[in-house]
Design an enzyme around this catalytic site. Structure first.
Site, PDB file in Angstrom:
ATOM      1  N   LYS A 100       2.371  -3.413   7.383  1.00  0.00           N
ATOM      2  CA  LYS A 100       2.526  -3.479   5.942  1.00  0.00           C
ATOM      3  C   LYS A 100       4.213  -3.070   5.494  1.00  0.00           C
ATOM      4  CE  LYS A 100      -0.051  -4.461   2.840  1.00  0.00           C
ATOM      5  NZ  LYS A 100      -0.367  -5.727   2.341  1.00  0.00           N
ATOM      6  N   TYR A 133      -1.822  -0.533  10.897  1.00  0.00           N
ATOM      7  CA  TYR A 133      -1.735  -1.180   9.751  1.00  0.00           C
ATOM      8  C   TYR A 133      -0.690  -0.909   8.526  1.00  0.00           C
ATOM      9  CZ  TYR A 133      -3.138  -1.587   4.750  1.00  0.00           C
ATOM     10  OH  TYR A 133      -3.093  -2.017   3.301  1.00  0.00           O
ATOM     11  N   THR A 152       0.641  -1.180  -0.081  1.00  0.00           N
ATOM     12  CA  THR A 152       0.115  -0.069   0.001  1.00  0.00           C
ATOM     13  C   THR A 152       0.752   1.279   0.045  1.00  0.00           C
ATOM     14  OG1 THR A 152      -1.291   1.078   1.366  1.00  0.00           O
ATOM     15  CG2 THR A 152      -0.285  -0.280   2.506  1.00  0.00           C
ATOM     16  N   ASP A 153       0.407   2.430  -0.518  1.00  0.00           N
ATOM     17  CA  ASP A 153       1.216   3.632  -0.388  1.00  0.00           C
ATOM     18  C   ASP A 153       1.032   4.149   0.739  1.00  0.00           C
ATOM     19  OD1 ASP A 153      -1.672   4.416  -0.115  1.00  0.00           O
ATOM     20  OD2 ASP A 153      -1.746   5.670  -1.635  1.00  0.00           O
ATOM     21  N   GLU A 154       0.207   3.631   1.850  1.00  0.00           N
ATOM     22  CA  GLU A 154       0.286   4.172   3.160  1.00  0.00           C
ATOM     23  C   GLU A 154       1.487   3.980   3.863  1.00  0.00           C
ATOM     24  OE1 GLU A 154      -2.926   3.301   5.836  1.00  0.00           O
ATOM     25  OE2 GLU A 154      -4.488   3.764   4.015  1.00  0.00           O
TER      26      GLU A 154
HETATM   27  P1  NAD Z   1      -9.743  -7.289   2.253  1.00  0.00           P
HETATM   28  O1  NAD Z   1      -9.528  -6.963   3.735  1.00  0.00           O
HETATM   29  O2  NAD Z   1     -10.950  -6.907   1.558  1.00  0.00           O
HETATM   30  O3  NAD Z   1      -9.277  -8.874   1.990  1.00  0.00           O
HETATM   31  C1  NAD Z   1      -8.390  -9.456   2.700  1.00  0.00           C
HETATM   32  C2  NAD Z   1      -8.373 -10.887   2.350  1.00  0.00           C
HETATM   33  O4  NAD Z   1      -7.174 -11.524   3.151  1.00  0.00           O
HETATM   34  C3  NAD Z   1      -9.669 -11.662   3.063  1.00  0.00           C
HETATM   35  O5  NAD Z   1     -10.202 -12.611   1.922  1.00  0.00           O
HETATM   36  C4  NAD Z   1      -9.310 -12.534   4.161  1.00  0.00           C
HETATM   37  O6  NAD Z   1     -10.124 -13.651   4.497  1.00  0.00           O
HETATM   38  C5  NAD Z   1      -7.931 -12.671   3.935  1.00  0.00           C
HETATM   39  N1  NAD Z   1      -6.814 -12.959   5.157  1.00  0.00           N
HETATM   40  C6  NAD Z   1      -6.759 -11.940   6.163  1.00  0.00           C
HETATM   41  N2  NAD Z   1      -6.161 -12.828   7.117  1.00  0.00           N
HETATM   42  C7  NAD Z   1      -5.496 -13.933   6.383  1.00  0.00           C
HETATM   43  C8  NAD Z   1      -4.691 -15.000   6.827  1.00  0.00           C
HETATM   44  N3  NAD Z   1      -4.076 -14.880   8.116  1.00  0.00           N
HETATM   45  N4  NAD Z   1      -4.543 -16.035   6.224  1.00  0.00           N
HETATM   46  C9  NAD Z   1      -5.155 -16.005   4.938  1.00  0.00           C
HETATM   47  N5  NAD Z   1      -6.121 -15.054   4.430  1.00  0.00           N
HETATM   48  C10 NAD Z   1      -6.516 -14.111   5.147  1.00  0.00           C
HETATM   49  O7  NAD Z   1      -8.413  -6.415   1.575  1.00  0.00           O
HETATM   50  P2  NAD Z   1      -8.277  -5.708   0.216  1.00  0.00           P
HETATM   51  O8  NAD Z   1      -8.618  -4.320   0.343  1.00  0.00           O
HETATM   52  O9  NAD Z   1      -8.643  -6.553  -0.804  1.00  0.00           O
HETATM   53  O10 NAD Z   1      -6.631  -5.571   0.216  1.00  0.00           O
HETATM   54  C11 NAD Z   1      -5.757  -6.861  -0.469  1.00  0.00           C
HETATM   55  C12 NAD Z   1      -4.294  -6.445  -0.240  1.00  0.00           C
HETATM   56  O11 NAD Z   1      -4.218  -5.191  -0.879  1.00  0.00           O
HETATM   57  C13 NAD Z   1      -3.752  -6.132   1.244  1.00  0.00           C
HETATM   58  O12 NAD Z   1      -2.588  -6.461   1.163  1.00  0.00           O
HETATM   59  C14 NAD Z   1      -3.890  -4.549   1.100  1.00  0.00           C
HETATM   60  O13 NAD Z   1      -2.808  -4.242   2.092  1.00  0.00           O
HETATM   61  C15 NAD Z   1      -3.333  -4.215  -0.133  1.00  0.00           C
HETATM   62  N6  NAD Z   1      -3.897  -2.932  -0.593  1.00  0.00           N
HETATM   63  C16 NAD Z   1      -5.306  -2.631  -0.508  1.00  0.00           C
HETATM   64  C17 NAD Z   1      -5.802  -1.371  -1.001  1.00  0.00           C
HETATM   65  C18 NAD Z   1      -7.311  -1.109  -0.903  1.00  0.00           C
HETATM   66  O14 NAD Z   1      -7.393   0.142  -1.111  1.00  0.00           O
HETATM   67  N7  NAD Z   1      -8.027  -1.878  -0.589  1.00  0.00           N
HETATM   68  C19 NAD Z   1      -4.914  -0.585  -1.438  1.00  0.00           C
HETATM   69  C20 NAD Z   1      -3.578  -0.825  -1.603  1.00  0.00           C
HETATM   70  C21 NAD Z   1      -3.053  -2.248  -1.126  1.00  0.00           C
HETATM   71  O1  DAU Z   2      -4.183   3.947   0.302  1.00  0.00           O
HETATM   72  C1  DAU Z   2      -4.415   2.505   0.445  1.00  0.00           C
HETATM   73  C2  DAU Z   2      -5.115   2.384   1.448  1.00  0.00           C
HETATM   74  O2  DAU Z   2      -6.363   2.533   1.368  1.00  0.00           O
HETATM   75  C3  DAU Z   2      -5.268   0.547   1.690  1.00  0.00           C
HETATM   76  O3  DAU Z   2      -3.914   0.315   2.261  1.00  0.00           O
HETATM   77  C4  DAU Z   2      -6.181   0.103   2.866  1.00  0.00           C
HETATM   78  O4  DAU Z   2      -6.170  -1.106   2.978  1.00  0.00           O
HETATM   79  C5  DAU Z   2      -7.370   0.737   2.414  1.00  0.00           C
HETATM   80  O5  DAU Z   2      -8.412   0.500   3.618  1.00  0.00           O
HETATM   81  C6  DAU Z   2      -7.400   2.250   2.463  1.00  0.00           C
HETATM   82  O6  DAU Z   2      -7.092   3.064   3.590  1.00  0.00           O
HETATM   83  P1  DAU Z   2      -7.970   4.373   4.020  1.00  0.00           P
HETATM   84  O7  DAU Z   2      -7.885   4.466   5.162  1.00  0.00           O
HETATM   85  O8  DAU Z   2      -7.542   5.312   2.959  1.00  0.00           O
HETATM   86  O9  DAU Z   2      -9.514   4.112   3.539  1.00  0.00           O
HETATM   87  P2  DAU Z   2     -10.930   4.192   4.241  1.00  0.00           P
HETATM   88  O10 DAU Z   2     -11.836   3.699   3.118  1.00  0.00           O
HETATM   89  O11 DAU Z   2     -10.888   3.433   5.449  1.00  0.00           O
HETATM   90  O12 DAU Z   2     -11.006   5.764   4.399  1.00  0.00           O
HETATM   91  C7  DAU Z   2     -10.681   6.699   3.190  1.00  0.00           C
HETATM   92  C8  DAU Z   2     -10.617   7.913   3.800  1.00  0.00           C
HETATM   93  O13 DAU Z   2     -11.970   8.266   4.411  1.00  0.00           O
HETATM   94  C9  DAU Z   2      -9.849   8.285   5.011  1.00  0.00           C
HETATM   95  O14 DAU Z   2      -9.130   9.433   4.839  1.00  0.00           O
HETATM   96  C10 DAU Z   2     -10.766   8.082   6.244  1.00  0.00           C
HETATM   97  C11 DAU Z   2     -12.096   8.602   5.574  1.00  0.00           C
HETATM   98  N1  DAU Z   2     -13.189   8.201   6.203  1.00  0.00           N
HETATM   99  C12 DAU Z   2     -13.272   6.674   6.542  1.00  0.00           C
HETATM  100  C13 DAU Z   2     -14.470   6.045   6.919  1.00  0.00           C
HETATM  101  C14 DAU Z   2     -14.397   4.617   6.809  1.00  0.00           C
HETATM  102  C15 DAU Z   2     -14.236   8.819   6.470  1.00  0.00           C
HETATM  103  O15 DAU Z   2     -14.223  10.097   6.499  1.00  0.00           O
HETATM  104  N2  DAU Z   2     -15.255   8.249   7.229  1.00  0.00           N
HETATM  105  C16 DAU Z   2     -15.415   6.888   7.208  1.00  0.00           C
HETATM  106  O16 DAU Z   2     -16.435   6.451   7.838  1.00  0.00           O
END
Ligand code: NAD
Ligand code: DAU
Length: 354
Positions: free
Chosen positions: A164, A160, A135-137
């Site tokens: 990562k 988190y 992730t970019d975080e």
């Molecule tokens: P998600 O939470 O929707 O899915 C995570 C999946 O991993 C689930 O299916 C869960 O059951 C599985 N999992 C969790 N713990 C596990 C374990 N111990 N063993 C096996 N499986 C397990 O997550 P997502 O949003 O799809 O993100 C997927 C990946 O991409 C993550 O590594 C996250 O850090 C990265 N990522 C997410 C975003 C985003 O915006 N969602 C952006 C950048 C990177």
């Molecule tokens: O940047 C990549 C990341 O993006 C991934 O690595 C994470 O897995 C993914 O969850 C996401 O993280 P964020 O914290 O940016 O996503 P989230 O949807 O939780 O929140 C997006 C923005 O909105 C953030 O600034 C927090 C804000 N927010 C979030 C929620 C859930 C609100 O204002 N209200 C809310 O209820």
């Protein structure tokens, strides 16, 4: 070098991004085996893959990446040539409430997977790849200007992102120390169908349909760089095939939005679709207590992946949000099952018997 792994192990394939990756691979490569290893935490949902579950090249394994024995069994049986590692605890707010699972899965789970890959690949790394999705975080928070790029210093701010970041460092350390062939990509915020409704966009869509408050943290000034999930899955496919070993790639949509503007935009799109005769949705916007340590701004400079792989985001935000909204409206049963936790009860019954 072009890679074409015959067996691809995807971890976390029942989650949001993972399910798009698995679907893409299963449909694109009927002659390759796609193994989806997932623990099915609250975020994992096999309904996300209903349309491919009967395909002969798709195989599901219910396992925890922290369970070395279970991972060894998968390697022993399937001999994967590539691991596309998405399994993680992914929600920042949950990591603030309860960080332990993040350390366990994101750090120890990643190490366990790599240990097993090293054991089975035994120095025969030709054509093998450990592809770590991050992730970019990990880069922390930007001010009003500037962009994250591949050389940006690590500065994670939440449990988190720290977990990562630790996993990214471990992957590089295993590459440097043991020669594990790896790629890391760090992506910005994804959105689209099948995202768990704890994240901003699906949470707001769900609350819009229920006429519940749309919670905006703080003043809503925080900025995120949004990417439609299928564009991310396409970048992952390209990197798996053609990315350079030992390299890091940043992926982003060149698409920055202030949270408040994004929520307002969603309201306008929802009102225009006018399901159930709802209108004036912006009145549901409610400012709530800020997230502790809330990163101010993320923005990616994706020129490396654009230049090396010719990748570009293909779905414009307006179109992506409309598609996403429509998907959630058309899949009310999916959303209700996820929100009510009904699918979790089903899994615990089903897997208890094994
Ligand atoms: P998600 O939470 O929707 O899915 C995570 C999946 O991993 C689930 O299916 C869960 O059951 C599985 N999992 C969790 N713990 C596990 C374990 N111990 N063993 C096996 N499986 C397990 O997550 P997502 O949003 O799809 O993100 C997927 C990946 O991409 C993550 O590594 C996250 O850090 C990265 N990522 C997410 C975003 C985003 O915006 N969602 C952006 C950048 C990177
Ligand atoms: O940047 C990549 C990341 O993006 C991934 O690595 C994470 O897995 C993914 O969850 C996401 O993280 P964020 O914290 O940016 O996503 P989230 O949807 O939780 O929140 C997006 C923005 O909105 C953030 O600034 C927090 C804000 N927010 C979030 C929620 C859930 C609100 O204002 N209200 C809310 O209820």
């Amino acid at each position: 070098m072009r890679r074409s792994p015959r067996v691809i192990l995807v971890t976390g394939g029942a989650g949001f991004i993972g399910s798009h990756v698995v679907r893409r691979f299963v449909n694109a490569y009927p002659d390759r085996h796609i193994i989806n290893l997932d623990k099915l935490t609250y975020a994992g949902n096999l309904a996300n893959l209903k349309d491919v579950q009967e395909k002969p090249n798709y195989h599901f394994v219910h396992a925890d990446i922290c369970d070395a024995q279970a991972v060894k069994e998968v390697f022993g049986r399937w001999q994967p040539e590539a691991v596309v590692h998405l399994a993680a605890e992914s929600h920042v707010d949950r990591s603030i409430e309860a960080p332990d699972a993040f350390l366990q899965t994101n750090v120890m789970g990643t190490a366990t997977l790599m240990n097993v890959a090293l054991e089975f690949w035994r120095g025969h790394f030709e054509g093998r790849l450990f592809y770590h999705i991050s992730t970019d975080e990990v880069y922390g928070s930007l001010g009003n200007s500037g962009y994250f790029h591949e050389e940006s210093p690590y500065d994670p701010q939440s449990p988190y992102s720290a977990s990562k970041a630790a996993s990214d460092h471990l992957v590089r350390a295993y590459g440097n120390t043991y020669g594990l062939p790896y790629i890391i990509s760090n992506c910005s915020n994804n959105y689209g169908p099948y995202q768990f409704p704890e994240k901003l966009i699906p949470l707001c869509i769900h609350n819009l349909t229920q006429r519940k408050p749309l919670p905006v943290y703080g003043t809503g000034e925080n900025v995120r760089d949004w990417l439609y999930v299928e564009d991310h899955a396409r970048a992952i496919e390209l990197l798996l095939e053609k990315g350079q070993e030992g390299q890091t790639y940043l992926i982003g949509g060149r698409n920055e939005w202030r949270n408040l503007d994004l929520v307002r935009k969603l309201c306008r799109l929802y009102d225009a679709l006018n399901p159930f005769g709802h209108k004036d949705s912006e009145t549901l916007i409610t400012f709530v207590k800020d997230r502790p340590g809330h990163d101010v701004r993320y923005a990616i400079n994706p020129s490396k992946v654009e230049k090396e792989l010719g990748w570009r985001p293909s779905v414009h935000m307006e179109e992506g949000l409309r598609r996403t909204l429509q998907w959630y409206l058309d899949n009310e049963a999916w959303l209700n099952a996820v929100v009510s936790g009904a699918y979790r009860e089903y899994y615990s019954r089903m897997y208890e018997r094994r």
